[in-house]
Design a protein around this motif. Structure first.
Motif, PDB file in Angstrom:
ATOM      1  N   THR A   1      38.368  43.181  39.807  1.00 28.78           N
ATOM      2  CA  THR A   1      39.549  42.347  40.030  1.00 28.78           C
ATOM      3  C   THR A   1      40.758  43.190  40.421  1.00 28.78           C
ATOM      4  O   THR A   1      41.534  42.810  41.306  1.00 28.78           O
ATOM      5  N   SER A   2      40.914  44.345  39.805  1.00 29.54           N
ATOM      6  CA  SER A   2      42.090  45.180  40.057  1.00 29.54           C
ATOM      7  C   SER A   2      42.103  45.776  41.460  1.00 29.54           C
ATOM      8  O   SER A   2      43.167  46.071  42.003  1.00 29.54           O
ATOM      9  N   SER A   3      40.930  45.939  42.065  1.00 30.37           N
ATOM     10  CA  SER A   3      40.859  46.635  43.355  1.00 30.37           C
ATOM     11  C   SER A   3      40.402  45.760  44.513  1.00 30.37           C
ATOM     12  O   SER A   3      40.295  46.236  45.646  1.00 30.37           O
ATOM     13  N   TYR A   4      40.151  44.487  44.271  1.00 32.16           N
ATOM     14  CA  TYR A   4      39.493  43.652  45.275  1.00 32.16           C
ATOM     15  C   TYR A   4      40.276  43.487  46.580  1.00 32.16           C
ATOM     16  O   TYR A   4      39.674  43.560  47.660  1.00 32.16           O
ATOM     17  N   PRO A   5      41.592  43.243  46.560  1.00 31.73           N
ATOM     18  CA  PRO A   5      42.309  43.091  47.841  1.00 31.73           C
ATOM     19  C   PRO A   5      42.134  44.290  48.765  1.00 31.73           C
ATOM     20  O   PRO A   5      41.954  44.126  49.977  1.00 31.73           O
ATOM     21  N   MET A   6      42.145  45.494  48.206  1.00 35.21           N
ATOM     22  CA  MET A   6      41.956  46.685  49.030  1.00 35.21           C
ATOM     23  C   MET A   6      40.525  46.774  49.534  1.00 35.21           C
ATOM     24  O   MET A   6      40.262  47.334  50.601  1.00 35.21           O
ATOM     25  N   ASP A   7      39.577  46.207  48.791  1.00 29.75           N
ATOM     26  CA  ASP A   7      38.185  46.182  49.221  1.00 29.75           C
ATOM     27  C   ASP A   7      38.032  45.324  50.477  1.00 29.75           C
ATOM     28  O   ASP A   7      37.260  45.657  51.382  1.00 29.75           O
TER      29      ASP A   7
ATOM     30  N   TYR B   1      48.176  48.894  56.672  1.00 28.77           N
ATOM     31  CA  TYR B   1      49.297  47.959  56.806  1.00 28.77           C
ATOM     32  C   TYR B   1      49.022  46.907  57.872  1.00 28.77           C
ATOM     33  O   TYR B   1      49.208  45.702  57.632  1.00 28.77           O
ATOM     34  N   SER B   2      48.578  47.353  59.055  1.00 29.70           N
ATOM     35  CA  SER B   2      48.341  46.391  60.141  1.00 29.70           C
ATOM     36  C   SER B   2      47.201  45.445  59.800  1.00 29.70           C
ATOM     37  O   SER B   2      47.239  44.256  60.132  1.00 29.70           O
ATOM     38  N   SER B   3      46.177  45.951  59.120  1.00 32.55           N
ATOM     39  CA  SER B   3      45.048  45.100  58.737  1.00 32.55           C
ATOM     40  C   SER B   3      45.468  44.064  57.704  1.00 32.55           C
ATOM     41  O   SER B   3      45.117  42.884  57.805  1.00 32.55           O
ATOM     42  N   ALA B   4      46.218  44.517  56.681  1.00 35.13           N
ATOM     43  CA  ALA B   4      46.685  43.597  55.644  1.00 35.13           C
ATOM     44  C   ALA B   4      47.602  42.533  56.241  1.00 35.13           C
ATOM     45  O   ALA B   4      47.510  41.343  55.883  1.00 35.13           O
TER      46      ALA B   4
END
Length: 317
Positions: free
Chosen positions: A242-248, A268-271
């Protein structure tokens, strides 16, 4: 709530239970023996855990890199369609790449964690600094990820392509090198490291903390200790995922952009692109599946590591 006084009495009677139980590190053997037993136990733990949840892992990656909304129904449809089109073993497509990666990755991660604890003087007791416990886990994750990252990228490529496109690991490595260059093997590496720091840190920290708490009740019961390892590992996996999922999500888009014809280059551009096109919830696409497979994999991994590690060290001690 655990009674503190009973904890103190138990430690006096059992000879510092917490130190004995955390990752079998208190058995008196040389550091060299600690390293090779950790490597073997970690390899076994990683291989068994990942093979168990491989079909769910492949399903998750396919949703992570697409703009299709995720749901349990859609996930089941993907699994059923894969089975009908390519057969049962298609659900384990990419698992050979996973094994080539996860066996050394898990071996290095568990070993690095034990060695970083030694360097940082993390002694496995409740008096250990919270920061040091978290740091030891994070550094273990960074160490293992840095040494095996190209294999992670190759696994992701195989998981999201048809068998006719990439048939063997050698073919994947050769094509990436010829078409994209050597640096392509580290595409998405920074996003991975930024994700593995909270994942490994939270996971190892949570597992160690929970094992310390439960150790006083499981010291004289091998069966209960094994169940405790599974439960503590499962909870540690859920917290870490849960703590790392957005970056995954971001790293998977970057890793597979070259074969999907999509433009995901920097973090940054991907997010920004993901948020603009799919909204904030896209960063948690497939997380509910991770709450199923993550705890299962982590529980199996930690429990297997403890059993194999303890067994080997008792044999050589």
């Amino acid at each position: 709530m655990i009674d503190t006084s009973s904890h103190v009495v138990a430690r006096n009677n059992e000879g510092n239970t917490e130190q004995r139980k955390e990752h079998c590190s208190n058995i008196k053997i040389s550091n060299t023996e600690k390293v090779w037993t950790s490597l073997v136990a970690g390899a076994a733990a990683g291989g068994l855990a990942k093979t168990t949840i491989a079909p769910l892992d492949r399903t998750k990656i396919n949703f992570q890199i697409s703009k299709k909304p995720y749901s349990a129904k859609a996930a089941m449809k993907f699994i059923v369609n894969s089975y009908h089109k390519e057969g049962l073993m298609s659900l384990w497509r990419g698992n050979s790449a996973t094994m080539v990666r996860i066996v050394p990755y898990a071996a290095i991660q568990f070993t690095a964690h034990e060695q970083w604890k030694r360097v940082l003087k993390v002694n496995g007791t409740e008096t250990t600094s919270t920061t040091m416990r978290f740091l030891a886990g994070s550094l273990a994750g960074v160490t293992s990820q840095s040494m095996t990252y190209p294999l992670d990228l190759v696994r992701a490529r195989m998981a999201v392509t048809e068998k006719s496109e990439y048939r063997t690991l050698r073919q994947v490595f050769t094509r990436i090198y010829r078409q994209e260059g050597l640096m392509a093997f580290y595409r998405g590496f920074l996003a991975t490291i930024l994700g593995v720091i909270p994942y490994a840190g939270c996971s190892f920290f949570t597992y160690g903390t929970l094992k310390n708490i439960s150790a006083v009740y499981t010291e004289n019961s091998p069966g209960l200790a094994a169940i405790s390892s599974l439960v503590c590992g499962a909870l540690a996996g859920a917290v870490g995922q849960t703590s790392s999922y957005p970056m995954d999500i971001v790293r998977r888009r970057i890793q597979t952009s070259a074969i999907k014809g999509q433009h995901y280059h920097t973090i940054y551009s991907s997010a920004t692109k993901i948020y603009a096109e799919e909204g904030a919830m896209a960063f948690f696409k497939g997380l509910s599946m991770n709450w199923v497979k993550g705890p299962v994999a982590a529980g199996i991994s930690y429990a297997t590591y403890d059993v194999v590690c303890n067994g080997l060290r008792k044999i050589i001690n």
